[in-house]
Enzyme design. Structure first.
Site, PDB file in Angstrom:
ATOM      1  N   VAL A 122       0.870  -1.176   0.000  1.00 27.25           N
ATOM      2  CA  VAL A 122       0.000   0.000   0.000  1.00 27.25           C
ATOM      3  C   VAL A 122       0.907   1.227   0.000  1.00 27.25           C
ATOM      4  O   VAL A 122       1.647   1.455   0.957  1.00 27.25           O
ATOM      5  CB  VAL A 122      -0.948  -0.017   1.210  1.00 27.25           C
ATOM      6  CG1 VAL A 122      -1.766   1.259   1.297  1.00 27.25           C
ATOM      7  CG2 VAL A 122      -1.878  -1.231   1.105  1.00 27.25           C
TER       8      VAL A 122
ATOM      9  N   GLU B 260      -5.961  -2.473  12.977  1.00 30.78           N
ATOM     10  CA  GLU B 260      -5.290  -2.964  14.188  1.00 30.78           C
ATOM     11  C   GLU B 260      -6.211  -3.836  15.053  1.00 30.78           C
ATOM     12  O   GLU B 260      -5.793  -4.306  16.101  1.00 30.78           O
ATOM     13  CB  GLU B 260      -4.722  -1.796  15.000  1.00 30.78           C
ATOM     14  CG  GLU B 260      -3.538  -1.148  14.278  1.00 30.78           C
ATOM     15  CD  GLU B 260      -2.922   0.022  15.035  1.00 30.78           C
ATOM     16  OE1 GLU B 260      -1.707  -0.009  15.260  1.00 30.78           O
ATOM     17  OE2 GLU B 260      -3.665   0.971  15.379  1.00 30.78           O
TER      18      GLU B 260
END
Ligand code: NAG
Length: 436
Positions: free
Chosen positions: A114, A312
């Site tokens: 990314v 996360e």
């Protein structure tokens, strides 16, 4: 022979022995440290020696290194104005063009990158992780200037196992879009002809500390079809991330996540227990298939849209389900995916940043080399080749030497990293396109 003659002979024999012993001892020691001429015009004459000295943390090399760093230039960025000559690009930049062992050929990896900036850093990372048997999905940020996307597309077009994610997100730091970008790549990776075994995600400022072969071995032997998703049950001080409604704010100038005053009304779906952990992972093929298909995974994804930094909690939460393939419900922080020098960990887990800090994370400089090559993690973050080109060259030479030393196939001359003396031109001449 009279006693006097005998005495002389004995003396001679003893001193010869002493001399020989001294010789042996000094021979066993490291050769005397090379005298590093602080003559920057010569920086380019011995990049390998200079790099070795820096990697060993030799102080004598530091001053020269610092001087050379200023004169050093990284490989020129891909020129987006012209079509790229791929065979030339592959040769000049020492790409590996053949699997280096049967073991690696039969254990392909899928990479998700990314990225949004630092073209040279990205290409430096890419040529370090590139192997023809693997597959690479590059997600280029939707907000990025068109020239950057074109350059990455040109690079990808040189390889039949590299593609750009066709669905691009505007990625916001800490936002849902970061998670969505990984998933966009996964949707396409599962359709690839490459039968990859694990998916790994990277950002454009990472660099590997393990060779492809070391990664394959580690995944096969240590992890044995389990995911690497370090993390623990969501601690209390993190709970606001998922109990308040968050929104991504995107403008051409800046973008960020805003925490609203509104509480989220729904609890996590399917009574899922939330975990908190690393946004970076190694996931098995079966687990990726599961994530894209399973109802709980889909519902958790929808529920996570207005949470803070869902990457996360998403992977680690699903990877703690007892029935998910590759999952390990009892795992905690084990599996060191990234080495990062956090500012608040100075003198705790590391010896301070020798480069500079960005958002409390160290951007590595020359003086960090010794620390980096002693890490046991899979990758390190964060790098800026544009600002630390000699450090970058030393890193890639170190990794490439390790890679080639593990090869089971004959090494092609083009796979050795080339040195570019012109990068060091003291006259300041722009000769950065000449490769020696
Ligand atoms: C590409 O580069 C190679 C090697 O430098 C050269 O032989 C070839 O003619 C080039 N191809 C084109 C289309 O320019």
């Amino acid at each position: 022979m009279n006693p006097a003659q005998l005495m002389v002979l004995l003396c001679a024999a003893v001193s010869a022995m002493v001399c020989f012993c001294i010789y042996l001892v000094s021979k066993g020691r490291e050769p005397a440290a090379r005298h590093w001429h602080l003559d920057s015009a010569r920086c380019g004459d011995y990049p390998d020696e200079l790099c070795s000295a820096l990697l060993d943390g030799k102080e004598v090399a530091a001053a020269l290194g610092a001087q050379c760093e200023q004169l050093h230039r990284e490989l020129p960025a891909i020129d987006t104005g012209l079509p790229v000559n791929c065979s030339r690009l592959l040769a000049e930049r020492s790409y590996i063009t053949q699997p280096l062992s049967q073991e690696e050929a039969s254990f392909p990896l899928a990479y998700i990158l990314v990225v949004h900036k630092n073209l040279q850093t990205l290409e430096w990372l890419f040529r370090a992780i590139y192997m023809p048997q693997n597959v690479y999905c590059i997600h280029v940020d939707k907000k990025t200037p068109a020239g950057f996307r074109r350059a990455v597309a040109q690079l990808a077009a040189c390889f039949d196992n590299v593609f750009l994610a066709s669905q691009a997100e505007s990625v916001v730091y800490g936002g849902f879009s970061r998670l969505q970008a990984d998933l966009n790549c996964m949707e396409e990776l599962v359709l690839s002809r490459v039968h990859w075994k694990y998916a790994l995600n990277l950002c454009g400022q990472d660099f590997p500390l393990k060779t492809n072969r070391e990664l394959v071995r580690l995944l096969k032997q240590r992890w044995k079809n389990k995911n690497i998703t370090p993390g623990i049950l969501q601690p209390d001080h993190i709970k606001h991330r998922t109990t308040y409604v968050h929104r991504e704010y995107i403008s051409p100038a800046e973008s960020y996540v805003i925490k609203t005053q509104f509480r989220k009304t729904a609890a996590p779906p399917h009574r899922l227990k939330l975990y908190f952990g690393s946004a970076y992972y190694a996931l098995t093929r079966e687990f990726v298939d599961f994530v894209l298909r399973d109802k709980r995974a889909q519902d958790l994804l929808r529920w996570s849209r207005d949470t803070y930094s869902p990457d996360e909690h998403y992977w680690v939460t699903l990877s703690r389900l007892s029935d998910a393939p590759g999952a390990d419900p009892s795992a905690e922080w084990q599996g060191s995916i990234r080495s990062i020098k956090w500012l608040d960990q100075t003198q705790v887990t590391h010896n301070g940043c020798k480069g500079h800090y960005v958002r409390n994370i160290c951007v590595y400089g020359l003086g960090d080399l010794e620390w980096l090559v002693q890490r046991d993690s899979l990758f390190a973050n964060k790098f800026e080749v544009e600002n630390h080109p000699l450090m970058a060259q030393c890193m890639e030479r170190w990794l490439r030497r390790k890679t080639l030393s593990q090869s089971e196939v004959p090494i092609q001359p083009g796979w050795h990293m080339k040195s570019n003396k012109c990068f060091f031109d003291i006259e300041g001449n722009d000769c950065s396109t000449t490769l020696t």
